[in-house]
Design a protein around this motif. Structure first.
Motif, PDB file in Angstrom:
ATOM      1  N   GLU A 141       0.806  -1.217   0.000  1.00 53.93           N
ATOM      2  CA  GLU A 141       0.000   0.000   0.000  1.00 53.93           C
ATOM      3  C   GLU A 141       0.844   1.273   0.000  1.00 53.93           C
ATOM      4  O   GLU A 141       0.414   2.305  -0.498  1.00 53.93           O
ATOM      5  CB  GLU A 141      -0.947   0.004   1.213  1.00 53.93           C
ATOM      6  CG  GLU A 141      -2.039  -1.042   1.163  1.00 53.93           C
ATOM      7  CD  GLU A 141      -3.015  -0.862   0.013  1.00 53.93           C
ATOM      8  OE1 GLU A 141      -2.911   0.133  -0.726  1.00 53.93           O
ATOM      9  OE2 GLU A 141      -3.886  -1.728  -0.157  1.00 53.93           O
ATOM     10  N   HIS A 142       2.036   1.200   0.571  1.00 57.24           N
ATOM     11  CA  HIS A 142       2.860   2.405   0.616  1.00 57.24           C
ATOM     12  C   HIS A 142       3.462   2.743  -0.738  1.00 57.24           C
ATOM     13  O   HIS A 142       4.009   3.817  -0.927  1.00 57.24           O
ATOM     14  CB  HIS A 142       3.979   2.269   1.649  1.00 57.24           C
ATOM     15  CG  HIS A 142       4.776   1.006   1.514  1.00 57.24           C
ATOM     16  ND1 HIS A 142       5.520   0.696   0.398  1.00 57.24           N
ATOM     17  CD2 HIS A 142       4.918  -0.044   2.355  1.00 57.24           C
ATOM     18  CE1 HIS A 142       6.104  -0.474   0.571  1.00 57.24           C
ATOM     19  NE2 HIS A 142       5.750  -0.957   1.747  1.00 57.24           N
ATOM     20  N   GLY A 143       3.361   1.816  -1.704  1.00 61.21           N
ATOM     21  CA  GLY A 143       3.959   2.059  -3.009  1.00 61.21           C
ATOM     22  C   GLY A 143       5.473   2.074  -2.938  1.00 61.21           C
ATOM     23  O   GLY A 143       6.098   1.541  -2.009  1.00 61.21           O
ATOM     24  N   GLY A 144       6.078   2.699  -3.934  1.00 63.39           N
ATOM     25  CA  GLY A 144       7.524   2.852  -3.918  1.00 63.39           C
ATOM     26  C   GLY A 144       7.954   3.829  -2.841  1.00 63.39           C
ATOM     27  O   GLY A 144       7.167   4.677  -2.403  1.00 63.39           O
ATOM     28  N   TRP A 145       9.206   3.750  -2.425  1.00 65.20           N
ATOM     29  CA  TRP A 145       9.666   4.560  -1.300  1.00 65.20           C
ATOM     30  C   TRP A 145      11.126   4.945  -1.464  1.00 65.20           C
ATOM     31  O   TRP A 145      11.865   4.348  -2.243  1.00 65.20           O
ATOM     32  CB  TRP A 145       9.462   3.829   0.022  1.00 65.20           C
ATOM     33  CG  TRP A 145       9.915   2.389   0.029  1.00 65.20           C
ATOM     34  CD1 TRP A 145       9.165   1.293  -0.303  1.00 65.20           C
ATOM     35  CD2 TRP A 145      11.221   1.887   0.358  1.00 65.20           C
ATOM     36  NE1 TRP A 145       9.921   0.142  -0.195  1.00 65.20           N
ATOM     37  CE2 TRP A 145      11.180   0.473   0.219  1.00 65.20           C
ATOM     38  CE3 TRP A 145      12.416   2.484   0.772  1.00 65.20           C
ATOM     39  CZ2 TRP A 145      12.298  -0.340   0.461  1.00 65.20           C
ATOM     40  CZ3 TRP A 145      13.515   1.672   1.014  1.00 65.20           C
ATOM     41  CH2 TRP A 145      13.450   0.277   0.863  1.00 65.20           C
ATOM     42  N   ILE A 146      11.520   5.960  -0.703  1.00 60.08           N
ATOM     43  CA  ILE A 146      12.912   6.415  -0.653  1.00 60.08           C
ATOM     44  C   ILE A 146      13.333   6.465   0.807  1.00 60.08           C
ATOM     45  O   ILE A 146      12.616   7.015   1.653  1.00 60.08           O
ATOM     46  CB  ILE A 146      13.085   7.798  -1.299  1.00 60.08           C
ATOM     47  CG1 ILE A 146      12.773   7.740  -2.796  1.00 60.08           C
ATOM     48  CG2 ILE A 146      14.508   8.330  -1.087  1.00 60.08           C
ATOM     49  CD1 ILE A 146      12.811   9.093  -3.484  1.00 60.08           C
TER      50      ILE A 146
END
Length: 922
Positions: free
Chosen positions: A256-261
């Motif tokens: 749910e958070h999708g892609g991230w950095i």
């Protein structure tokens, strides 16, 4: 010339020297289309090296070490170090070295056949003696920093023949030379990352401080445990009341958070979440002001739908959230709890990014982002100009070619731009672009101070991550700032402080704009005891005195209270309906209407159906979400008819997006329907079946109608199904012009080498009708689309001829399991009972997996698996494509099929006979 490695290489030698360059450099004249590469006037370009699966693999990441040597990684295993001849040096050859480990954390590798346990924490567990052990490679991110080589290894389902090839686990690794002999002798796993494939962990960047490391990951990467989270999204929620509709999509695997950095230190000890809510950004880059940017994508199958977002450049500020969620759950960029793109690019497949500050280019390019598109072979140059607390962007095409499957890039020590092509096993190469003769050296652009709005934003960002004593006093005054990036940074700063310090301040706030922002913060950080009072506070605002954007923000605050805290008590619920019901429809703003209908349909407003249904067919699209793209879709179509033909087909028959969105929201409404309203509403579905849309369109519409039918009286179900188009109104595929033609043979059990020899004998003046007919009869059309026709459960083949050689095509046909994109892979469910099931994951909830075991028809039939019965899941290494589909064909028939694929289904391609071959009908 193919590279050959000396066979004297052993486990105790890390570097195997290559005896020659992979190919001679080829100069490309500036300002022309020579060799398929377009570059600006005044620039020069060279193709330095060609790679292939037979020699160096398919390169996808690169960096320079502290000695000016380039290091590159093959997507399928293999790490190489290159010494590149200087610009203008016609006497030297490119030198390529393949890197192996001579020592594994101090323990020499055994050369016998006995499996040896390694000492890599959480990584490779066994190695075999004399077989190649490509511990190095599979890297989608490479970075030289802190006197080390950092790698993001992404080891998903890539195989090298039949060798027992050992792959390290996906994760963040560090390679070091601890004794100064110019050989890496220490290989350390710094962070295990659960995720792999084309949407797994990707690239790296060194932070503005020169030592911290930033890591970017796609939406199939589980977020590891963070020590701090700036955007409070380490446990994200959907935060969208719109019904979830599943098309033909693979995003069900996503988090749910999708892609991230994330940011870490030089030894990978401390981890901080910087931003999330991307789909699948591959790379990121800092400019001279220390601001971070990435190039993100959306699901291409969603093209033509109201929730599709063009590929886009994002200014990634501290605590940023960009609103990607699965399928229909994506947030609009106008919503206040996410940030918008600073530039919408258009269709494409984002890969590498480079900043021009260290180039020897003209000034405007030295302050530009260079962003790579794999599908259309374009390097864009995006000039940045500070604008408030963010940037304005102007774009242009800098380098373009077809085919030019761009993967990664970097500025060299010489000030030239180097870039790679390849990926997915494609033949690729190494290029460089430089200005003039590159003799005019310029100093790197110095770090710059932000403007005044930028300073305010950074001061607010200093309160992100942990409580600070003066945070509320400083941040509160900026909750109503005119600059959106400042308002966002202020709210995130408030959210990081204990809610007990600002709860009552929020609920008693009299400034309507501050109150809306504070309520959003309270919805995200408070609890259900705040719910009813928060609703009441919002409803005291004079709605009509707000601007349309402020009205959008207010409706979003109501939506977040509902998604985060649940339905209020009946009195408050009815008061909320009364407050908003007469605001629909919004005047001249589709996005505001969408927000209103999400909330009102969820609250089950009994007046909604009567207001909406009579106007449904008259709703017009606007661009209130600000999604206008830089690239002209028709120009992309003409640039690459293979990939572009599908875009053209969608754009020629785009569904009316506002009608589609509103109809979807009504599919969850239960109250206020009359028989006449139901009939009028379901008639709309019959009209909707005539539209095209992307590959997911039919799936979206099926689920939308299915949702709506669950709310109708049983005695009306049959008639409403008929009114809406019958049992399967959306199961339509574009018809092929020709008919199925069975192979006459005699066939044979084709091998790749035998079939490649046939292709190499020459494929010209072929029979289009027979090629298309064989494509249909061999079942290719059931799963694959080509030139806008066929199925969608397998990869689109429209551009296969521009991307792949005949041998590549034949390997994919004869050995379909060799490389399986995670976009099309099936999942194996290993049950605790010892059994296993294989199928395509359609959806899941907290208790069940829903899978399709019929690859030709993913939506039916489906089966449910209880999650409590599943021990583990994994991607299937077996392709659903049968390996013997061409064995009935003779050599001439095989040539016709290959010609059809090479031409992307285009009958006018010069590969076919003119006039067409006349075939006798049986």
């Amino acid at each position: 010339m193919h590279i050959k490695v000396f066979k004297a290489c052993t486990w105790t030698v890390m570097i195997c020297f290559v005896i020659s360059a992979c190919s001679d450099s080829k100069k490309i004249k500036a300002g022309t289309q020579t060799a398929g590469l377009q570059i600006p006037a005044g620039f020069n370009a060279e193709k330095i090296c060609t790679t292939s699966s037979d020699s160096l693999g398919s390169w996808v990441s690169m960096t320079f070490d502290d000695k000016g040597r380039m290091i590159v990684s093959d997507q399928g295993g293999g790490l190489y170090r290159l010494i590149v001849p200087a610009i203008g040096d016609t006497n030297s050859k490119l030198k390529v070295e393949k890197l192996f480990l001579s020592d594994l954390n101090g323990k020499s590798l055994d050369t016998n056949r006995t499996p040896l346990e390694s000492t890599i924490e959480g990584g490779v567990k066994k190695m075999w003696g004399n077989d190649p052990v490509d511990l190095l490679g599979y890297a989608q991110g490479l970075l030289w920093a802190n006197n080390s080589l950092y790698m993001v290894i992404n080891s998903y389902n890539y195989k090298q023949g039949d060798k027992k090839q050992i792959k390290p686990h996906s994760g963040f690794y560090r390679l070091q030379d601890t004794n100064g002999d110019d050989k890496f002798d220490k290989f350390t796993l710094l962070k295990n990352i659960e995720g792999n494939g084309e949407h797994g962990p990707h690239s790296l960047a060194v932070g503005p401080d020169g030592s911290s490391i930033y890591l970017i990951a796609g939406n199939f990467s589980k977020m590891p445990q963070m020590d701090k989270a700036r955007n409070v999204a380490d446990t994200p929620l959907i935060d969208n009341l719109y019904p979830r509709l599943w098309g033909d999509t693979h995003d069900e695997y996503a988090k749910e958070h999708g892609g991230w950095i994330a940011k870490t230190d030089s030894v990978g000890k401390s981890w901080e979440l910087i931003a999330s809510g991307f789909r699948n950004p591959f790379d990121m880059i800092f400019n001279e002001a220390g601001d971070l940017f990435t190039f993100d994508s959306d699901m291409e199958w969603d093209l033509g739908s109201p929730w599709y977002r063009p590929t886009r450049i994002c200014h990634v500020t501290s605590g940023a959230e960009f609103g990607w969620r699965k399928t229909t759950q994506k947030w609009s960029p106008v919503l206040p709890d996410n940030l918008p793109a600073v530039f919408n690019v258009g269709q494409g497949s984002p890969t590498g990014m480079v900043y021009g500050g260290n180039t020897n280019f003209p000034e405007k390019y030295r302050k530009s982002l260079f962003a790579f598109d794999w599908s259309f072979g374009i390097i864009y140059a995006f000039a940045l100009e500070p604008n408030g607390a963010s940037y304005k962007v102007q774009g242009e095409e800098f380098v373009a070619g077809s085919p030019l499957p761009l993967t990664d890039g970097i500025v060299g020590p010489d000030g030239a731009l180097y870039f790679l092509t390849g990926g997915r096993g494609l033949d690729g190469g190494l290029y460089r672009v430089y200005y003039g003769d590159n003799s005019q050296k310029v100093n790197p652009i110095a770090a710059t101070e932000p403007n005044e709005p930028g300073k305010i934003r950074r001061k607010l960002e200093s309160f992100h991550g942990e409580p600070k004593a003066d945070a509320i006093a400083f941040a509160w005054d900026y909750l109503n700032h005119e600059d959106r990036f400042i308002r966002y940074a202020a709210r995130i700063a408030v959210e990081h402080q204990p809610v007990s310090e600002w709860r009552q301040k929020a609920l008693s706030e009299k400034d309507p704009i501050k109150l809306i922002a504070a309520t959003i913060a309270l919805a995200r950080k408070g609890d259900t005891t705040d719910r009813d009072q928060a609703f009441t506070a919002l409803e005291a605002i004079n709605y009509d005195a707000l601007s349309q954007q402020q009205q959008i923000d207010l409706v979003r605050a109501v939506e977040l209270l509902l998604t985060r805290m649940g339905m209020p008590d009946e009195k408050v619920k009815q008061a909320t309906i009364a407050y908003l019901t007469n605001k629909y429809p919004a005047k001249s703003n589709n996005e505001l209407s969408r927000g209103l209908i999400r909330v009102l349909s969820y609250l089950d407003d009994p007046q909604l159906a009567q207001k909406v249904v009579p106007t449904l067919n008259d709703l017009k699209d606007d661009n209130s979400s600000g999604q206008t793209a830089f690239t002209n879709a028709s120009s992309l179509v003409n640039r690459n008819m293979g990939y572009g033909s599908d875009i053209a087909r969608v754009l020629a028959n785009v569904p009316p997006n506002q009608q589609m969105y509103i109809a979807g929201a009504l599919s969850q409404l239960q109250s206020g329907w009359t028989p006449a309203l139901r009939e009028e509403y379901f008639k709309w579905y019959k009209k909707a079946a005539s539209y095209g849309g992307g590959a997911s369109y039919a799936g979206f519409m099926k689920k939308m109608r299915e949702n709506a039918l669950t709310h109708v009286p049983a005695d009306m179900n049959k008639s409403l199904v008929e009114i809406s188009g019958g049992i399967s109104p959306f199961d339509k595929k574009a018809d092929f012009d020709g008919e199925s033609i069975s192979a006459e043979g005699p066939g044979r059990k084709w091998t790749v080498d035998e079939a490649a020899a046939v292709a190499d004998s020459g494929i010209t003046k072929r029979d289009f009708a027979r090629g298309e007919g064989l494509f249909i009869s061999a079942l290719c059309s059931h799963c694959h689309s080509i030139n806008g026709k066929g199925g969608s459960v397998g990869p689109n083949l429209s551009q296969v001829g521009t991307r792949f050689s005949y041998k590549d095509m034949l390997e994919a046909i004869i050995e379909p399991g060799k490389i399986i994109s995670d976009q099309y892979a099936q999942t194996v469910f290993y049950l605790k009972s010892g059994d296993s099931l294989t199928g395509r994951l359609i959806s899941q909830d907290n208790n069940n997996y829903v899978i399709s075991q019929n690859y030709f028809s993913p939506s039916t039939p489906t089966a449910e698996i209880l999650k409590k019965d599943v021990a583990k899941t994994g991607a299937s290494s077996v392709s659903p494509m049968l390996p013997s589909l061409i064995n009935q064909m003779n050599a001439e028939e095989l040539k016709d099929l290959l010609a059809y694929l090479k031409a992307g289904g285009n009958a006018k391609d010069t590969i076919f006979a003119d006039p067409p071959v006349e075939r006798k009908k049986k």
